[in-house]
Scaffold this motif. Structure first.
Motif, short mmCIF file in Angstrom:
data_model
loop_
_atom_site.label_atom_id
_atom_site.label_comp_id
_atom_site.label_asym_id
_atom_site.label_seq_id
_atom_site.Cartn_x
_atom_site.Cartn_y
_atom_site.Cartn_z
N SER A 1 0.84 -1.20 0.00
CA SER A 1 0.00 0.00 0.00
C SER A 1 0.87 1.24 0.00
O SER A 1 2.03 1.21 0.41
N ALA B 1 -5.28 -3.06 2.06
CA ALA B 1 -6.07 -1.83 2.20
C ALA B 1 -6.56 -1.62 3.63
O ALA B 1 -6.52 -0.50 4.15
N SER C 1 -3.81 0.61 -2.74
CA SER C 1 -3.29 -0.70 -2.34
C SER C 1 -3.32 -1.67 -3.51
O SER C 1 -4.17 -1.55 -4.40
N ALA D 1 -3.66 -0.50 5.80
CA ALA D 1 -3.26 0.86 5.44
C ALA D 1 -4.26 1.88 5.94
O ALA D 1 -3.90 2.98 6.35
#
Length: 120
Positions: free
Chosen positions: A2, A50, A78, A53
């Protein structure tokens, strides 16, 4: 992997240095944090999908509560290889996607995270 592209809302050197220090305390040893353009910093998060992140981005937004602090805006992109058939991503393509997401976050008033869409 990411990428977070973070706008810190101010381009002065002291603010950038403080922002980099604050962000570096949140990131893991494996992550890479770089100054990027005038009021921006770039975080490369290997082995992070994702959802991970997004947790990091949320922690970055909560790094201060001071009334005089500039709002941060974050674009997140990502690549998750297990997410189905897609062509492999490069950090360059993720940075471009994060940049588009960052622009949306800034247009929405800042102090928010926007996640790159498949159209970015």
């Amino acid at each position: 992997m990411s990428v977070l592209l973070v706008s810190i809302g101010s381009g002065n050197a002291d603010t950038r240095a403080e922002a980099l220090q604050a962000a570096s305390r949140i990131l893991r040893d494996i992550d890479l944090l770089l100054p990027f353009a005038d009021d921006r910093m770039l975080a490369l998060l290997p082995h992070t999908g994702a959802s991970g992140a997004l947790k990091v981005a949320s922690k970055l937004l909560g790094r201060h509560d001071g009334a005089d602090a500039s709002p941060w805006s974050i674009g997140l992109a990502s690549y998750e290889p297990d997410a189905g058939p897609r062509k492999p991503a490069s950090y360059g393509s993720l940075i471009r996607q994060a940049s588009m997401a960052l622009k949306r976050a800034e247009r929405a008033g800042g102090n928010r995270v926007e996640i790159a869409s498949s159209n970015d």
